[in-house]
Motif scaffolding. Structure first.
Motif, PDB file in Angstrom:
ATOM      1  N   VAL A 172      -0.618   1.422   5.026  1.00 20.24           N
ATOM      2  CA  VAL A 172       0.476   1.888   4.170  1.00 20.24           C
ATOM      3  C   VAL A 172       1.769   1.153   4.525  1.00 20.24           C
ATOM      4  O   VAL A 172       2.068   0.935   5.704  1.00 20.24           O
ATOM      5  CB  VAL A 172       0.661   3.416   4.324  1.00 20.24           C
ATOM      6  CG1 VAL A 172       1.933   3.886   3.622  1.00 20.24           C
ATOM      7  CG2 VAL A 172      -0.553   4.149   3.760  1.00 20.24           C
ATOM      8  N   THR A 207       0.847  -1.195   0.000  1.00 25.91           N
ATOM      9  CA  THR A 207       0.000   0.000   0.000  1.00 25.91           C
ATOM     10  C   THR A 207       0.881   1.244   0.000  1.00 25.91           C
ATOM     11  O   THR A 207       1.722   1.407   0.882  1.00 25.91           O
ATOM     12  CB  THR A 207      -0.913   0.019   1.235  1.00 25.91           C
ATOM     13  OG1 THR A 207      -1.729  -1.160   1.230  1.00 25.91           O
ATOM     14  CG2 THR A 207      -1.807   1.251   1.235  1.00 25.91           C
ATOM     15  N   ARG A 208       0.701   2.088  -1.006  1.00 21.24           N
ATOM     16  CA  ARG A 208       1.454   3.352  -1.037  1.00 21.24           C
ATOM     17  C   ARG A 208       0.611   4.460  -0.417  1.00 21.24           C
ATOM     18  O   ARG A 208      -0.609   4.329  -0.271  1.00 21.24           O
ATOM     19  CB  ARG A 208       1.860   3.712  -2.462  1.00 21.24           C
ATOM     20  CG  ARG A 208       0.725   3.982  -3.424  1.00 21.24           C
ATOM     21  CD  ARG A 208       1.274   4.403  -4.790  1.00 21.24           C
ATOM     22  NE  ARG A 208       0.227   4.725  -5.736  1.00 21.24           N
ATOM     23  CZ  ARG A 208      -0.313   3.857  -6.585  1.00 21.24           C
ATOM     24  NH1 ARG A 208       0.109   2.598  -6.584  1.00 21.24           N
ATOM     25  NH2 ARG A 208      -1.266   4.233  -7.422  1.00 21.24           N
ATOM     26  N   ASP A 209       1.253   5.583  -0.077  1.00 24.55           N
ATOM     27  CA  ASP A 209       0.574   6.606   0.728  1.00 24.55           C
ATOM     28  C   ASP A 209      -0.116   7.701  -0.077  1.00 24.55           C
ATOM     29  O   ASP A 209      -0.722   8.606   0.509  1.00 24.55           O
ATOM     30  CB  ASP A 209       1.554   7.239   1.724  1.00 24.55           C
ATOM     31  CG  ASP A 209       2.714   7.952   1.025  1.00 24.55           C
ATOM     32  OD1 ASP A 209       2.737   7.982  -0.227  1.00 24.55           O
ATOM     33  OD2 ASP A 209       3.595   8.468   1.732  1.00 24.55           O
ATOM     34  N   GLN A 259      -5.034   3.730   3.986  1.00 27.72           N
ATOM     35  CA  GLN A 259      -4.995   2.272   3.906  1.00 27.72           C
ATOM     36  C   GLN A 259      -5.815   1.799   2.711  1.00 27.72           C
ATOM     37  O   GLN A 259      -6.608   2.554   2.135  1.00 27.72           O
ATOM     38  CB  GLN A 259      -5.556   1.632   5.176  1.00 27.72           C
ATOM     39  CG  GLN A 259      -7.043   1.893   5.368  1.00 27.72           C
ATOM     40  CD  GLN A 259      -7.595   1.262   6.633  1.00 27.72           C
ATOM     41  OE1 GLN A 259      -6.866   0.980   7.572  1.00 27.72           O
ATOM     42  NE2 GLN A 259      -8.891   1.025   6.662  1.00 27.72           N
TER      43      GLN A 259
END
Length: 375
Positions: A281, A228-230, A239
């Motif tokens: 994340v 998961t990237r931010d 999330q």
């Protein structure tokens, strides 16, 4: 000095009536014995209560008549089943227990090391059941009111358990054959020995994947980890949340692995793990990995598996943003259909196991069970 024999590992074969559990169990026991090991087989069917002890369910279309409901745990002598399993673990090298409700019996599951759950379509199940004789015999409407609804409940419960329990493996055995053939039996063994599939709500562990990928004949391991990237389109992402239609996803994941193997036959191990629920994340939502003697095959196999996963597996994600909004995301691949198949040119030729392949893959399964017992 006296030595105490270690308890035998227990393999549970679970699934719908007529999915081939008993046939496969007997074939496994016979083959294990040919490998010089002792094996015991425990059949759930031997521990049903007498008819007068089983719940009677009114028929939908004739409430004045009833069915005996044998597809629920209350129809079993659970204590007797547990006793036989405990005794077998002390005497044999391996124990195979089979039955449609094994995965839902707490006392039994505490003793089980691995569960293979056979899924099946309604057409196959109905056709096979109509060719068998039962005591008491099936009567009109029994399959539709009792057998099939009970199976659907069992498989949903098992897939729900599997999200928190790594012991479960799902294999679809729907077939045009009237019963499981020996060829199908060993195709099942090969599939679960080479392809590791799971849908879980637990954290995905890279170390666990690496243990499965370490093989002496493989010089290349390729791994993809999706995290998961931010951010997305300038928005701060807190999330991702994933939802899966497990009843469809598991059979499709098996087909995915078969497609990859057909294109890259030198691949010895495949891992396709997907996390569901909330994934914060930096945490992994998917691990796809392949082990092969050659790096090109391993790398391309993983690339193909990623594309196939996005195109064909019913798993969806929701992005939750810092501003309180959220958005369900659709894979672009769903819009255009399946990805183009990777070219199979210049792929190394697969070297089949020496000797009888069925013994080779059964030996692989036995080693997995032994490692589970040691761990």
């Amino acid at each position: 000095m006296s030595s105490t024999k270690s308890l035998a590992p227990v393999l549970a074969l679970v699934g719908c009536t007529n999915s081939g559990k008993t046939t496969i169990a007997r074939c496994l026991v016979d083959t294990i014995q040919k490998l010089g090991k002792s094996a015991a087989m425990i059949e759930q069917d031997d521990d049903y209560l007498l008819a007068h002890q089983v719940e009677k369910v009114p028929r939908k279309h004739n409430p004045d008549d009833f069915y005996y409901h044998y597809d629920q745990i209350s129809a079993l002598n659970v204590g007797g089943l547990e006793k036989r399993l405990l005794e077998a673990r002390q005497k044999a090298d391996f124990v195979i227990i089979e039955g449609n409700m094994i995965a839902e019996i707490k006392e039994i599951m505490q003793l089980v090391d691995k569960v293979i759950f056979f899924t099946i379509d309604q057409k196959t199940c109905r056709r096979r059941r109509e060719q068998r004789t039962y005591d008491p015999p099936d009567v009109e409407g029994y399959f539709d009111q009792i057998v099939w609804p009970a199976y659907l409940e069992h498989v949903r419960n098992a897939m729900s358990q599997a999200r928190l329990d790594d012991r479960f493996v799902f294999v679809d055995v729907s077939s045009e054959n009237d019963k499981a053939t020996e060829k199908e039996v060993f195709e099942v063994i090969e599939a679960i020995s080479r392809d590791f599939i799971k849908i879980t709500s637990q954290t995905l562990e890279l170390d666990a994947a690496m243990k499965l990928l370490r093989l002496p004949n493989c010089g290349a391991t390729s791994i993809f980890i999706g995290t998961t990237r931010d951010t997305f389109d300038g928005k701060e992402v807190l999330q991702l949340s994933y939802e899966s239609y497990d009843e469809m996803a598991y059979p499709e994941l098996r087909k995915l692995c078969s497609s990859v193997r057909a294109t890259f036959p030198t691949v010895e191990r495949l891992i396709v793990w997907h996390r569901v629920g909330e994934v914060p994340v930096t945490e992994a939502s998917v691990i796809i990995a392949a082990a092969s003697p050659h790096r090109k095959d391993a790398i391309q196999a993983v690339s193909m598996a990623i594309d196939e996963l996005k195109a064909r597996i019913p798993i969806w994600k929701k992005e939750s943003y810092a501003d309180g909004e959220h958005s369900w995301k659709e894979n672009e691949e769903w819009k255009v259909g399946k990805p183009k198949e990777t070219s199979s040119s210049q792929i190394a030729t697969y070297t089949k196991p020496q000797g009888d392949a069925k013994f080779f893959w059964l030996h692989e399964l036995i080693q997995q069970l032994e490692r589970l017992r040691k761990d």
